[in-house]
Design an enzyme around this catalytic site. Sequence first.
Site, PDB file in Angstrom:
ATOM      1  N   ASN A 288      27.622  -1.777 108.483  1.00  0.00           N
ATOM      2  CA  ASN A 288      27.266  -3.084 107.931  1.00  0.00           C
ATOM      3  C   ASN A 288      27.216  -4.080 109.092  1.00  0.00           C
ATOM      4  OD1 ASN A 288      26.963  -5.432 106.519  1.00  0.00           O
ATOM      5  ND2 ASN A 288      29.017  -5.426 105.602  1.00  0.00           N
TER       6      ASN A 288
ATOM      7  N   LYS B  58      26.171  -7.012 109.037  1.00  0.00           N
ATOM      8  CA  LYS B  58      26.343  -8.402 108.569  1.00  0.00           C
ATOM      9  C   LYS B  58      25.247  -9.290 109.187  1.00  0.00           C
ATOM     10  CE  LYS B  58      31.189  -7.452 107.954  1.00  0.00           C
ATOM     11  NZ  LYS B  58      32.543  -7.969 107.779  1.00  0.00           N
TER      12      LYS B  58
ATOM     13  N   HIS C 190      29.852  -6.907  98.168  1.00  0.00           N
ATOM     14  CA  HIS C 190      30.697  -7.116  99.355  1.00  0.00           C
ATOM     15  C   HIS C 190      31.555  -8.368  99.162  1.00  0.00           C
ATOM     16  CE1 HIS C 190      32.024  -7.765 103.428  1.00  0.00           C
ATOM     17  NE2 HIS C 190      31.756  -6.481 103.639  1.00  0.00           N
TER      18      HIS C 190
ATOM     19  N   GLU D 291      32.482 -10.606 101.119  1.00  0.00           N
ATOM     20  CA  GLU D 291      32.013 -11.852 101.744  1.00  0.00           C
ATOM     21  C   GLU D 291      31.032 -12.570 100.815  1.00  0.00           C
ATOM     22  OE1 GLU D 291      30.894 -10.245 105.538  1.00  0.00           O
ATOM     23  OE2 GLU D 291      32.994 -10.050 106.099  1.00  0.00           O
TER      24      GLU D 291
ATOM     25  N   GLU E  39      37.486  -1.256  99.663  1.00  0.00           N
ATOM     26  CA  GLU E  39      37.483  -2.138 100.828  1.00  0.00           C
ATOM     27  C   GLU E  39      38.412  -3.316 100.551  1.00  0.00           C
ATOM     28  OE1 GLU E  39      34.016  -2.565 103.665  1.00  0.00           O
ATOM     29  OE2 GLU E  39      33.726  -4.248 102.345  1.00  0.00           O
TER      30      GLU E  39
ATOM     31  N   GLY F 205      42.141 -12.583 105.250  1.00  0.00           N
ATOM     32  CA  GLY F 205      43.237 -11.620 105.215  1.00  0.00           C
ATOM     33  C   GLY F 205      43.758 -11.349 106.610  1.00  0.00           C
TER      34      GLY F 205
ATOM     35  N   SER G 232      38.367  -2.610 108.960  1.00  0.00           N
ATOM     36  CA  SER G 232      38.916  -2.388 110.306  1.00  0.00           C
ATOM     37  C   SER G 232      38.866  -0.928 110.745  1.00  0.00           C
ATOM     38  CB  SER G 232      40.353  -2.919 110.399  1.00  0.00           C
ATOM     39  OG  SER G 232      40.373  -4.308 110.191  1.00  0.00           O
TER      40      SER G 232
END
Length: 250
Positions: A7, A9, A90, A92, A158, A169, A209
């Site tokens: 991804n 982004k 997602h 975001e 996720e 986070g 991560s």
Amino acid sequence: MTFLVANWKMNPQTSREARHLFDMIVDLGRLKNVETIICPPFPFLSVFGSPKSIKLGGQNMFWEAQGPYTGQVSGKMLKDLGCDYVILGHSELREYAGESDEIINGKLKMALKCGLTPILCLGEREGEEMGHVLSAQLEKCLKDVAKNQIEDIILVYEPVWAISSGIVGSGKPCLPDDALSASLFVKKTLSVLYSRFLAEKIRILYGGSVDAQNAASYVKEARLQGVLVGGASLDGQEFSKIANSLNDLT
Ligand code: PEP
């Protein structure tokens, strides 16, 4: 087959850089045990030619087929640009674009109609109870998705707190054991919503991560079917290491 989703982004900033990054990783398509899926920003989907073995995916799409929807991209457009996959839900987009489970459900059904494989992201935010969030997300995002379509979806656990940007986070990866517990919970919920048989067949990935050090542990220890990679997918060498570590497992 192990799935490796990149991804990108809103990166990189030019088509020249996108092409360069793509050229660094295009050979990963040759790995026998890994399906590599690159999800670049929409404007770059057409700059890679027609890659044969590496797969393309969108990072989002709209829930309607076509029409007066300024700024939106349809599933058919993604298909036309060579995409087989689309990331949906997602965190975001949930965070910054106010995407609800109901909106995601509409997008998911349209993706299936268009012949795209939805890569549906699920996960709790910091401080939320994993089971409570996952069951609600599954129930609402999969509403009216027929039994014979459930196998066509890829799920990604996720947890929002594990995403490396750390904006919402800690940005620390989830332990493989905890990813395994989450996937067992997802399967339990799906056996109630669908059947045990289908729940066992669904593909579940981990995202948050992931890097070359930990990627393989989510497949080997957490027994998941792959990983979704954000930040580390922008580094061609690191991403190649991740792909090779997954390929060596099977
Ligand atoms: C993501 O945001 O989908 C993601 C997995 O990001 P990262 O790998 O950077 O944590």
